[in-house]
Enzyme design. Structure first.
Site, short mmCIF file in Angstrom:
data_model
loop_
_atom_site.label_atom_id
_atom_site.label_comp_id
_atom_site.label_asym_id
_atom_site.label_seq_id
_atom_site.Cartn_x
_atom_site.Cartn_y
_atom_site.Cartn_z
N PHE A 122 3.67 113.53 -27.00
CA PHE A 122 5.08 113.11 -26.92
C PHE A 122 5.74 113.37 -28.26
O PHE A 122 5.29 112.87 -29.29
CB PHE A 122 5.22 111.63 -26.55
CG PHE A 122 6.66 111.23 -26.40
CD1 PHE A 122 7.37 111.56 -25.24
CD2 PHE A 122 7.34 110.60 -27.43
CE1 PHE A 122 8.72 111.25 -25.12
CE2 PHE A 122 8.68 110.28 -27.31
CZ PHE A 122 9.38 110.60 -26.16
N ASP A 207 2.94 114.95 -36.29
CA ASP A 207 3.95 114.00 -35.84
C ASP A 207 3.41 112.59 -36.07
O ASP A 207 2.56 112.11 -35.32
CB ASP A 207 4.25 114.25 -34.35
CG ASP A 207 5.28 113.28 -33.79
OD1 ASP A 207 5.53 112.24 -34.42
OD2 ASP A 207 5.81 113.55 -32.69
N LYS A 236 10.20 105.68 -36.42
CA LYS A 236 9.85 104.33 -35.97
C LYS A 236 9.72 103.28 -37.09
O LYS A 236 10.67 102.58 -37.38
CB LYS A 236 8.59 104.39 -35.11
CG LYS A 236 8.87 105.05 -33.74
CD LYS A 236 7.80 104.73 -32.71
CE LYS A 236 8.24 105.10 -31.31
NZ LYS A 236 8.00 106.49 -30.93
#
Ligand SMILES: *Cc1c(COP(=O)(O)O)cnc(C)c1O
Length: 385
Positions: A122, A207, A236
């Site tokens: 993702f 990532d 995040k």
């Protein structure tokens, strides 16, 4: 009626108040929050030092264009580069934007186009990052996707060894697939990724949007593997709840972005930087990370204890405070039961319960959470199987 697009399957709970690992809903019910805004509030809700930094910045200046100098961006970038393999930072507002910047930089720097990513990955919801994401459920209905993204099975070194060609700009991956089910990369696979990058002349993009900022007990999760990424992306947990993202690159790449190559209005906003700087100063402290590792080990032991002998549980895996409980059945009913019993947890794929407590969680809160998990599993055991 709602005036919102129905893009989320929202729980029937509204968090009105939160502090540390505790969240309180509209009815005054208290929960242990082991979601942390999806690995965002790593210092817990409403951290006092981050709050103080943002309040001080609020009284000075809220926003200036990136056409002006920014010492707070410099200071935050220094914290990120001192704690990673990178040398320079581009600030943005989200994980997708950080990955978007990484993909643009990789293509511009190498002059090549293909990006190799992995199934069940993702990377975000924009066109490039959705195209990078190896899950058809994210793609469906939005085609055509961007060309030149290829997907390989994750943790499959042989598949990687068979890739050849001279048009690979980058290999991009999460070292623990988050949304894909809390699946850590194997060390042998990471070695194969490194070899493939060298052979293909491709950059390595890691990532770290979910795994970074102390979540796994190191500043960035790739550091568990001795990997040496050319580009790292973060978001995040970067500013403990204030929207912020960052693309961190090695010095060899710096000159491939020039004034006008890339940009954003809000990226590096002073309020976001005040929050990020205060967050990183606390989390990147070695003593803080040492305590995270101690507690995370204890959490895993507590879980193994309460779940030992539970037929429904296949595996407990992850690193640090990114924990996945692999069930032999759908996770949703148990997650609903956990919520009823006062614990907020997430799914990761259909059959995994994902626990992302704040890194500041206390030993007592960990014990209480483990007890709720054991109790909820026993309560639902009959009805689930
Ligand atoms: C959440 C996530 C993203 C997307 O971040 P947004 O801020 O939602 O755009 C990208 N990559 C990974 C690994 C993520 O977990």
């Amino acid at each position: 009626m709602t005036h919102l697009f129905p893009t989320y399957a929202r729980y029937d709970v509204e968090i009105k108040d939160a502090k540390g690992a505790v969240a309180v809903d509209q009815n005054g019910k208290e929960y242990l929050d082991f979601i942390s805004g999806i690995a965002v509030c790593n210092l817990g809700h409403c951290d006092e030092d981050v709050k103080k930094a943002v309040k001080q910045q609020l009284d000075k200046v809220w926003h200036v264009s990136n056409l002006f100098q920014s010492s707070i961006q410099e200071e935050t970038a220094r914290l990120l580069t001192e704690n990673s393999s990178g040398d320079a930072v581009f600030f943005c507002n989200s994980g997708a934007e950080a990955n978007e910047a990484a993909i643009k930089l990789a293509r511009k720097h190498t002059g090549k186009s293909k990006i190799l990513t992995f199934r069940q990955s993702f990377h975000g919801r924009t066109f490039a990052t959705m195209s990078a994401t190896g899950q058809s459920k994210i793609h469906d209905g939005f085609g055509p996707l961007l060309p030149s993204f290829e997907y390989l099975p994750y943790n499959d070194s042989e598949a990687l060894e068979q890739i050849a060609g001279d048009d690979y700009a980058a290999i991009m991956l999460e070292v623990i697939q988050g949304e894909g089910g809390v699946v850590p990369a194997e060390q042998t696979f990471m070695n194969a990724v490194k070899k493939a990058c060298t052979r293909l002349g491709a950059l390595l993009i890691i990532d770290e949007v979910q795994t970074g900022i102390g979540r796994t007990g190191k500043p960035f999760a790739y550091q568990h593997y001795g990997a040496d990424p050319d580009i790292i992306t973060s978001a995040k947990g970067l500013a403990n709840g204030f929207p912020a993202g960052a693309m961190i690159g090695k010095k060899e790449l710096v000159s491939s972005f020039q004034p006008g190559s890339h940009g954003t209005t809000f990226g590096g906003n002073p309020l976001a930087m005040a929050a990020a700087k205060a967050t990183l100063e606390k989390i990147f402290d070695p003593a803080f990370l040492e305590d995270v590792n101690r507690k995370a080990e204890k959490m895993t032991d507590l879980l193994k204890n309460v779940l030992s002998g539970a037929e429904e549980v296949e595996d407990i895996r992850g690193k640090g405070f990114m924990i996945g409980i692999q069930l032999k059945q759908e996770a949703a009913p148990l997650i609903a039961e956990l919520r009823l019993n006062g614990l907020l947890a997430l799914p990761a794929g259909p059959t995994v319960i994902r626990l992302l407590p704040p890194l500041t969680v206390t030993d007592e809160e960990m014990s209480a959470a483990a007890d709720i998990i054991g109790k909820s599993l026993r309560e639902t055991a009959g009805s689930l199987s």
